[in-house]
Design an enzyme around this catalytic site. Structure first.
Site, PDB file in Angstrom:
ATOM      1  N   LYS A 193      -4.093  24.068  16.504  1.00 52.30           N
ATOM      2  CA  LYS A 193      -3.832  22.636  16.640  1.00 52.30           C
ATOM      3  C   LYS A 193      -5.120  21.880  17.007  1.00 52.30           C
ATOM      4  O   LYS A 193      -6.166  22.485  17.213  1.00 52.30           O
ATOM      5  CB  LYS A 193      -2.741  22.397  17.688  1.00 52.30           C
ATOM      6  CG  LYS A 193      -1.423  23.071  17.343  1.00 52.30           C
ATOM      7  CD  LYS A 193      -0.871  22.617  16.000  1.00 52.30           C
ATOM      8  CE  LYS A 193       0.547  23.080  15.741  1.00 52.30           C
ATOM      9  NZ  LYS A 193       0.714  24.522  15.616  1.00 52.30           N
TER      10      LYS A 193
HETATM   11  C1  LIG Z   1       5.975  20.887  13.434  1.00 48.62           C
HETATM   12  C2  LIG Z   1       5.875  21.950  14.488  1.00 48.62           C
HETATM   13  N1  LIG Z   1       6.702  21.894  15.544  1.00 48.62           N
HETATM   14  C3  LIG Z   1       6.656  22.805  16.525  1.00 48.62           C
HETATM   15  C4  LIG Z   1       5.759  23.845  16.486  1.00 48.62           C
HETATM   16  C5  LIG Z   1       5.763  24.869  17.581  1.00 48.62           C
HETATM   17  O1  LIG Z   1       4.636  24.768  18.359  1.00 48.62           O
HETATM   18  P1  LIG Z   1       4.332  25.896  19.452  1.00 48.62           P
HETATM   19  O2  LIG Z   1       3.744  27.044  18.722  1.00 48.62           O
HETATM   20  O3  LIG Z   1       3.381  25.241  20.390  1.00 48.62           O
HETATM   21  O4  LIG Z   1       5.634  26.225  20.089  1.00 48.62           O
HETATM   22  C6  LIG Z   1       4.866  23.959  15.427  1.00 48.62           C
HETATM   23  C7  LIG Z   1       3.892  25.073  15.399  1.00 48.62           C
HETATM   24  O5  LIG Z   1       3.089  25.239  14.560  1.00 48.62           O
HETATM   25  C8  LIG Z   1       4.916  22.983  14.406  1.00 48.62           C
HETATM   26  O6  LIG Z   1       4.088  23.060  13.353  1.00 48.62           O
END
Ligand SMILES: Cc1ncc(COP(=O)(O)O)c(C=O)c1O
Length: 380
Positions: A193
């Site tokens: 990210k």
């Molecule tokens: C659109 C979206 N929402 C949620 C997430 C989940 O993020 P995390 O890995 O921090 O839980 C991601 C992860 O890539 C994502 O792309």
């Protein structure tokens, strides 16, 4: 990376950390290595939360250990329960939907805007029923969702909106950061990210102090600190560690520079791919785009073949954002109608994310553009 060594992996975690991040993490570990040292207390936590809230234009930020748990906490705070309906986009990471499904809600999918690929408020309106309890738009790839459109829905119906802002650190809507929009926004600091807290991490931002406090309780066993510790509600452990928070502080301090560099690289890609036949470029990589993903579409070719050719012939790794949520086997028992979400399904069938990074060189970008043009030509 140069055209002579055309290995371009999709995830470039290398490059995520600079000397200041390394120093910050090591300083915490060195201090804790002392027999009198400790990983507590955590002054870095309020410092990071303040810096992040300011960066995202929100009244409050609560740091948690992922965007997934941020979304889980928000759904619990909203009191989502069996029988409720929650509307979201099918073109997203699975946890945007499972956060509400895990609490027994029925997930209702609405279609996306064909250009930004963000949930379209007009299509959401068609899906609202007396049982709708929340809407979860995603700021896809760094494009801001139509915040005014969703605010209008909340004004009319009272239905809360929680944004999945996993892709949106630094995204702006009409020139302003998006962290105060809706009831809350859930960010990710996972490794690829815009900023990362040592590989995993997240935050909830909100302008609502009470909502922020409820999320804070969810992330720390329901604790309320004071003269004597109370467990005021059912909570969990979604905390970040001290080294993660320290790196969060160094990362957020330079987020503007990193995002501008990535945005500049994306704009160069737009110019390099301008006019490429049979390739749909992302529309509108303007100032304020969060520059998380550079997603092209090759509508006349099979995505798997394009990805394989890019890899085998040009050494270019790609990623797929996203398989349609209801196609995952966890959703097999539910019946979804793809004719309802034609833009999302079409994007899912043809979208490929290219490896464009803040540290991509002009040679990297030229190689990528040549690879895309060559692949489309060779497969057509
Ligand atoms: C659109 C979206 N929402 C949620 C997430 C989940 O993020 P995390 O890995 O921090 O839980 C991601 C992860 O890539 C994502 O792309």
């Amino acid at each position: 990376m140069s055209t002579e060594s055309p290995g371009v992996p999709f995830t470039a975690l290398g490059g995520a950390f600079e000397q200041d991040d390394i120093d910050a993490a090591l300083a915490i570990m060195r201090a804790a290595a002392d027999p009198g040292g400790d990983f507590f207390p955590l002054p870095e936590e309020p410092q990071f939360q303040k810096a992040f809230a300011e960066h995202e234009g929100a009244g409050h930020a609560v740091a948690v250990n992922s965007c997934g748990t941020a979304l889980d906490a928000c759904m619990m705070v909203l009191g989502i329960k069996p029988g409720d309906e929650v509307i979201t986009t099918p073109l997203t990471f699975v946890c945007t939907a499972t956060c509400a499904a895990a609490l027994g809600a029925k997930i209702v999918f609405a279609d996306v805007d064909p250009v930004t690929l963000c949930l379209d408020p007009a299509r959401v309106r068609e899906k609202i029923t007396a049982r709708t309890r929340a809407i979860i738009p995603v700021h896809f790839a760094g494009f801001a969702a139509d915040i005014d459109g969703f605010a209008e829905i909340t004004r009319e119906s009272g239905i809360p909106v929680v944004y999945d802002a996993a892709h949106a650190v630094g995204t702006k809507y009409k020139g302003r950061p998006i962290g105060g929009a809706g009831h809350a926004s859930c960010y990710s600091f996972q490794s690829n990210k815009n900023i990362t807290t040592l590989g995993e991490g997240g935050a909830v931002t909100t302008d609502d102090a009470e909502f922020a406090e409820s999320v804070r309780q969810k992330k720390t066993f329901g604790y309320v600190y004071g003269g004597s510790l109370r467990v005021a509600s059912i909570g969990f452990n979604y905390r970040l560690t001290k080294p993660q928070l320290a790196v969060g502080l160094t990362q957020i301090a330079k987020a503007g520079r990193l995002i501008s560099a990535k945005l500049a690289a994306m704009r160069k890609m737009q110019a390099l791919l301008d006019g490429a036949e049979d390739v749909i470029l992302p529309g509108g990589i303007e100032d304020g785009h969060g520059a998380h993903l550079y997603v092209i579409r090759t509508p006349n070719l099979e995505r798997g073949a394009v990805a394989a050719h890019l890899k085998e012939q040009y050494g270019v790794g790609t990623a797929y954002h996203y398989p349609i949520v209801w196609t995952w086997e966890a959703f097999d028992s539910l019946e979804y109608d793809s004719s309802d979400c034609t833009h999302a399904v079409a994007a899912s069938e043809h979208a490929l994310s290219l490896p464009v990074f803040a540290h991509s060189t002009d040679d990297d970008l030229r190689h990528l553009a040549d690879a895309v043009r060559g692949t489309v030509r060779e497969l057509s």
